[in-house]
Design a protein around this motif. Structure first.
Motif, short mmCIF file in Angstrom:
data_model
loop_
_atom_site.label_atom_id
_atom_site.label_comp_id
_atom_site.label_asym_id
_atom_site.label_seq_id
_atom_site.Cartn_x
_atom_site.Cartn_y
_atom_site.Cartn_z
N ARG A 24 0.85 -1.19 0.00
CA ARG A 24 0.00 0.00 0.00
C ARG A 24 0.89 1.24 0.00
O ARG A 24 1.45 1.60 1.03
CB ARG A 24 -0.92 -0.01 1.22
N GLY A 25 1.04 1.84 -1.15
CA GLY A 25 1.93 2.99 -1.28
C GLY A 25 1.24 4.30 -0.97
O GLY A 25 0.05 4.36 -0.62
N THR A 26 1.99 5.40 -1.11
CA THR A 26 1.44 6.74 -0.94
C THR A 26 2.10 7.67 -1.95
O THR A 26 3.30 7.54 -2.24
CB THR A 26 1.64 7.28 0.49
N GLU A 27 1.33 8.59 -2.47
CA GLU A 27 1.89 9.66 -3.29
C GLU A 27 2.59 10.67 -2.36
O GLU A 27 2.43 10.64 -1.13
CB GLU A 27 0.80 10.37 -4.09
N ARG A 28 3.35 11.59 -2.96
CA ARG A 28 4.03 12.61 -2.18
C ARG A 28 3.11 13.75 -1.77
O ARG A 28 3.49 14.62 -0.97
CB ARG A 28 5.21 13.18 -2.98
N GLU A 29 1.89 13.77 -2.32
CA GLU A 29 0.92 14.81 -2.00
C GLU A 29 -0.48 14.19 -1.99
O GLU A 29 -0.67 13.09 -2.53
CB GLU A 29 0.98 15.96 -3.01
N PRO A 30 -1.45 14.85 -1.37
CA PRO A 30 -2.80 14.29 -1.31
C PRO A 30 -3.38 14.06 -2.71
O PRO A 30 -3.18 14.83 -3.64
CB PRO A 30 -3.60 15.37 -0.57
N THR A 31 -4.14 12.97 -2.84
CA THR A 31 -4.79 12.62 -4.09
C THR A 31 -6.21 13.18 -4.12
O THR A 31 -6.81 13.46 -3.07
CB THR A 31 -4.85 11.10 -4.25
N LYS A 32 -6.75 13.29 -5.33
CA LYS A 32 -8.13 13.77 -5.43
C LYS A 32 -9.10 12.74 -4.87
O LYS A 32 -10.09 13.09 -4.21
CB LYS A 32 -8.47 14.08 -6.88
N SER A 33 -8.82 11.46 -5.10
CA SER A 33 -9.71 10.43 -4.56
C SER A 33 -9.73 10.48 -3.04
O SER A 33 -10.79 10.32 -2.41
CB SER A 33 -9.26 9.05 -5.05
N GLY A 34 -8.57 10.72 -2.42
CA GLY A 34 -8.51 10.80 -0.97
C GLY A 34 -9.26 12.00 -0.42
O GLY A 34 -9.98 11.90 0.58
N ILE A 35 -9.10 13.16 -1.06
CA ILE A 35 -9.76 14.37 -0.57
C ILE A 35 -11.26 14.31 -0.82
O ILE A 35 -12.07 14.68 0.05
CB ILE A 35 -9.13 15.61 -1.23
N ILE A 36 -11.68 13.83 -2.00
CA ILE A 36 -13.11 13.69 -2.26
C ILE A 36 -13.73 12.69 -1.28
O ILE A 36 -14.84 12.88 -0.78
CB ILE A 36 -13.35 13.23 -3.71
N GLY A 37 -12.99 11.61 -0.97
CA GLY A 37 -13.48 10.65 0.01
C GLY A 37 -13.65 11.28 1.39
O GLY A 37 -14.63 11.02 2.10
N MET A 38 -12.70 12.13 1.79
CA MET A 38 -12.79 12.81 3.07
C MET A 38 -13.99 13.75 3.11
O MET A 38 -14.74 13.79 4.09
CB MET A 38 -11.50 13.59 3.35
N VAL A 39 -14.19 14.51 2.04
CA VAL A 39 -15.32 15.44 1.97
C VAL A 39 -16.64 14.67 1.96
O VAL A 39 -17.62 15.08 2.61
CB VAL A 39 -15.19 16.35 0.73
N ALA A 40 -16.69 13.57 1.22
CA ALA A 40 -17.91 12.76 1.18
C ALA A 40 -18.26 12.23 2.56
O ALA A 40 -19.42 12.23 2.98
CB ALA A 40 -17.74 11.61 0.19
N ALA A 41 -17.24 11.80 3.32
CA ALA A 41 -17.47 11.33 4.69
C ALA A 41 -17.98 12.46 5.57
O ALA A 41 -18.88 12.27 6.39
CB ALA A 41 -16.19 10.73 5.26
N ALA A 42 -17.41 13.64 5.40
CA ALA A 42 -17.85 14.79 6.19
C ALA A 42 -19.31 15.13 5.92
O ALA A 42 -20.05 15.52 6.83
CB ALA A 42 -16.97 16.00 5.89
N ARG A 43 -19.76 14.94 4.68
CA ARG A 43 -21.14 15.24 4.32
C ARG A 43 -22.10 14.09 4.63
O ARG A 43 -23.30 14.20 4.39
CB ARG A 43 -21.21 15.59 2.83
N GLY A 44 -21.56 12.99 5.13
CA GLY A 44 -22.42 11.88 5.52
C GLY A 44 -22.79 10.94 4.39
O GLY A 44 -23.73 10.15 4.53
N LEU A 45 -22.06 10.98 3.28
CA LEU A 45 -22.35 10.09 2.16
C LEU A 45 -21.86 8.68 2.46
O LEU A 45 -20.80 8.49 3.05
CB LEU A 45 -21.69 10.60 0.88
N ARG A 46 -22.63 7.69 2.04
CA ARG A 46 -22.21 6.30 2.13
C ARG A 46 -21.35 5.96 0.92
O ARG A 46 -21.36 6.66 -0.09
CB ARG A 46 -23.44 5.39 2.18
N ARG A 47 -20.61 4.86 1.01
CA ARG A 47 -19.71 4.48 -0.08
C ARG A 47 -20.45 4.21 -1.39
O ARG A 47 -19.87 4.36 -2.46
CB ARG A 47 -18.88 3.26 0.33
N SER A 48 -21.70 3.82 -1.28
CA SER A 48 -22.48 3.51 -2.49
C SER A 48 -23.22 4.73 -3.04
O SER A 48 -23.86 4.64 -4.09
CB SER A 48 -23.48 2.40 -2.19
N ASP A 49 -23.15 5.88 -2.37
CA ASP A 49 -23.87 7.07 -2.82
C ASP A 49 -23.15 7.71 -4.02
O ASP A 49 -21.92 7.62 -4.14
CB ASP A 49 -23.97 8.09 -1.70
#
Length: 241
Positions: A24-49
């Motif tokens: 499980r690697g990591t990029e040197r900077e935040p990814t869009k998938s990671g940030i969108i996932g964080m924002v989706a969690a903050a808004r209460g979205l489920r993984r299937s939404d």
């Protein structure tokens, strides 16, 4: 156009875009998938939404403090019950995971004012806990830096440096150059491709599309820098006659 600014800092972060199986690697900077996932969690979205409204946001990241890339080896065991009802433990494959230690980033999401305001409000009072790429990586301090009426480029160039005071004082220059990674149109001659656009987080059908990015730099003030005309302090001068 408006932006919402996010401060991504913590003891550990991990932003994978090519993680496979036990590595499980990591990029040197935040990814869009990671940030969108964080924002989706903050808004209460489920993984299937659906994610359509968030995918329209443009992302820019400024590397304020790159941190260090560190590996971690993890083991796990799975319980298994045999015919007699006795539980035995079976080792799972050793996994190697990579993290960024002591890193700080400025992330800017650009879009319609109503949407970025909703993102800002959700990050300030998240429905689900926020984490920086992985659940084991909580943020240190507030994430939300507010909403501004400007574009992504202006926000990246005007937000004060977010690095720690120790790091800022170690850079004696009055102006510092920081690396950036931003969304661009696919036909931009400088564009690179990264498979980092989340289409679905559904565990049964995870899907990611290609994203076009450009790497650049911005120059911002360092309030802890030393003026060119100011001589460096030399304590040995106190011993002179």
């Amino acid at each position: 156009m408006s932006v919402v600014k996010l401060r991504l800092a913590g003891p550990l972060q991990s932003w994978g875009s090519q993680s496979r199986f036990v590595r499980r690697g990591t990029e040197r900077e935040p990814t869009k998938s990671g940030i969108i996932g964080m924002v989706a969690a903050a808004r209460g979205l489920r993984r299937s939404d659906p994610l359509e409204d968030l995918l329209g946001l443009r992302l820019g990241v400024r590397i304020d403090q790159p941190g260090q890339r560190v590996p971690d080896f993890q083991t796990a065991r799975r319980p298994r019950r045999d015919g007699s009802g006795e539980i035995t433990w079976h080792a799972l494959p050793l996994s190697r995971r990579y993290y960024l230690s002591d890193a700080v980033f400025l992330a800017v999401l650009e879009g319609d004012r109503a949407l970025v305001e909703a993102v800002d409000a959700a990050v300030r009072a998240p429905h689900f806990p926020l984490y920086l790429g992985r659940r084991s990586c909580p943020p240190a301090g507030p994430v939300a830096l507010g909403v501004a009426d400007c574009d992504m480029a202006e926000a990246l160039a005007t937000q004060p440096w977010l690095a720690s005071t120790r790091v800022q004082r170690s850079r004696r220059d009055r102006m510092v150059e920081l690396a950036t990674v931003c969304d661009v149109a696919p036909d931009d001659p400088r564009a690179e491709s990264l498979r980092d656009m989340p289409v679905s987080f559904d565990p049964n059908r995870r899907e990611y599309a290609w994203r076009s990015i450009v790497r650049d730099t911005v120059t911002i003030p360092n309030e802890h820098g030393v003026a060119d005309s100011e001589p460096e302090h030399d304590p040995m001068t106190l011993l002179g006659g």
